[in-house]
Design an enzyme around this catalytic site. Structure first.
Site, PDB file in Angstrom:
ATOM      1  CE1 TYR A 151      11.303 -13.160   5.852  1.00 18.11           C
ATOM      2  CE2 TYR A 151       9.169 -12.237   5.247  1.00 18.11           C
ATOM      3  CZ  TYR A 151       9.987 -13.328   5.474  1.00 18.11           C
ATOM      4  OH  TYR A 151       9.481 -14.606   5.321  1.00 18.11           O
ATOM      5  CG  ASP A 209       9.559  -6.824  -0.760  1.00 16.83           C
ATOM      6  OD1 ASP A 209       8.317  -6.733  -0.869  1.00 16.83           O
ATOM      7  OD2 ASP A 209      10.139  -7.759  -0.182  1.00 16.83           O
ATOM      8  CE  LYS A 247       2.824  -9.705   4.409  1.00 17.16           C
ATOM      9  NZ  LYS A 247       4.249  -9.541   4.273  1.00 17.16           N
TER      10      LYS A 247
END
Ligand SMILES: *Cc1c(COP(=O)(O)O)cnc(C)c1O
Length: 441
Positions: free
Chosen positions: A144, A239, A267
């Site tokens: 993702y 990522d 995050k």
């Protein structure tokens, strides 16, 4: 307590928010109930609007690695707000946070801050396309990378949880720019690069897949990606929106010893505020405007409050033995989950990297999204609901990772393992023999 109930909040939300939420997995649709509405958090716990306390293993999807309302982060954010919420002109805090990232992340010399992980991946890809003069990207099943056009194919939990295939509204022309191969399958990558290498701008990978259950890279897999990328002039993009400052202060690239060309973060680096960042060596970053021709901008990018909170969080992470603690507690939790599984006669497998982990209902190893799907994900909703009743808030999807925060201690681990035992009993009683064989107690 606010006098509200989760049910009344849910009814009100669904009238004015599409699906009642602002991000699909939060709807609890995959676990067969309606969501809890958070009222406050402290340390490892959150309280819903009914005043019930939960041990929080979502931790805002990993962003809250220090737990809720860590005093240093709260103080920094408060101070920043009092000085002025946003300016639209540079602030020194942007440089300071960039300096900490450059020091921590081996492959990064320069950084650009944006407002979300989605935006950061999109921008890193634009840069990779400009720098290589190619357009296609190779990604992995179950990986993702945010919800941008072109990156939703064979994507992570949100889609799997809700049974959506790739999304309508994505133009075929965008989807065609993405090639997808299985994670941990070097032969598939080799074949894709052999066939299409000359068209590939980037290999984009979560170095530990964490949006389709947690799947660590098999030994040598990331090295293979590095080698194939080098040989064909393809940029390797990690990522690290989840793994950055999570699987170690220096991210997955240090933990696994493989350097990407570009790194995407999010995050944790915002201390719980909206953030994203991408970075790499100067030779690549100099493509980005205003240094170079690749346009990318943001009204609230480098937001002072996010910068201050992120800085405070990284300082705590750097100073204290947080990662050792997460490793130890994660190990204890893993052992407890497995022992209770054996005791209840419910086969479970745990994948774990530090304080990032996943539980699968299977006795087989889980190394790819196909193997995640082959595990007994149908058992998760009942398991989740029992855990919630026992006061543990797990991700409301069998496809999301569990996040330990540094606010969790021995007592909370014991609490978790006890709740897990109760939840296993609930699902093995429910499912009968088909649910995982004989019960040994
Ligand atoms: C969360 C996540 C993103 C997207 O970040 P947002 O801030 O939600 O846009 C991208 N990549 C990975 C690996 C993520 O976990």
């Amino acid at each position: 307590m606010s006098g509200k109930s989760n049910k009344s909040c849910w009814e009100a939300a669904r009238r004015v928010l599409v699906g009642g939420v602002n991000s699909p997995v939060r709807s609890f649709k995959a676990v067969g109930q309606s969501p809890i509405f958070a009222e406050r958090g402290k340390g490892p716990y959150l309280w819903d609007v009914e005043g019930k306390r939960y041990l929080d293993l979502v931790a805002s999807w990993g962003a809250l690695i220090l737990g809720h309302n860590h005093p240093a982060v709260v103080r920094a954010a408060e101070q920043a707000i009092h000085q002025g919420i946003t300016f639209g002109t540079p602030t020194p805090a942007e440089t300071e946070l960039a300096q900490m990232i450059v020091q921590a992340v081996p492959s990064v010399e320069q950084v650009r801050f944006v407002c979300s992980g989605t935006e950061a991946v999109m921008s890193a890809l634009r840069l990779a396309r400009a720098a290589t003069g190619r357009s296609k990207v190779l990604k992995f099943q179950g990986g993702y990378h945010g919800h941008s056009d072109g990156l939703l194919s064979s994507s992570g939990s949100g889609l799997a949880t809700l049974g959506l295939p790739d999304s309508p509204g994505v133009p075929a022309s965008a989807a065609r720019e993405t090639l997808t191969v299985p994670f941990n399958d070097p032969a598939a990558v080799r074949q894709a690069v052999r066939r299409r290498g000359k068209e590939l701008a980037a290999i984009l990978v979560e170095p530990v897949q964490a949006n389709f259950g947690v799947i660590p890279p098999e030994p040598g897999f990331l090295e293979t990606l590095r080698e194939l990328a080098d040989r064909s002039g393809i940029l390797l993009i990690f990522d690290e929106v989840i793994t950055g400052f999570r699987v170690g202060y220096n991210g997955a690239q240090r933990r696994f010893g493989v350097r990407p060309d570009l790194t995407v973060l999010g995050k944790v680096i915002g201390g719980g505020f909206p953030i994203g960042a991408y970075g790499g060596p100067k030779r690549l970053m100099k493509w980005v405007a205003p240094a170079g021709p690749v346009y990318q901008a943001g009204t609230l990018a480098g937001h002072p409050v996010a910068m201050a909170a992120g800085l405070a969080a990284l300082k705590v992470l750097q100073a204290e033995g947080v990662y050792e603690t997460l490793e130890n507690l994660g190990g204890r939790l893993e052992q407890g989950l497995l022992e209770q599984g054996a005791g209840a006669g419910v086969p479970v497998t745990v994948n774990r990297v530090g304080g990032l982990l996943s539980l699968f209902f299977t006795d087989k190893p889980v190394r790819s999204s196909a193997e995640v799907k082959r595990s007994r994900t149908a058992a998760y909703p009942a398991y989740f609901r029992k855990m919630l009743a026992e006061g543990v808030y797990l991700p409301p999807s069998p496809f999301e990772g569990w996040f330990l925060s540094a606010a969790v201690g021995e007592k909370e681990i014991a609490e978790l393992i006890r709740a897990h035992g109760a939840a296993l009993d609930a699902i093995s009683a429910r499912g009968g023999p088909a649910s995982g064989g004989r019960r040994s107690r």
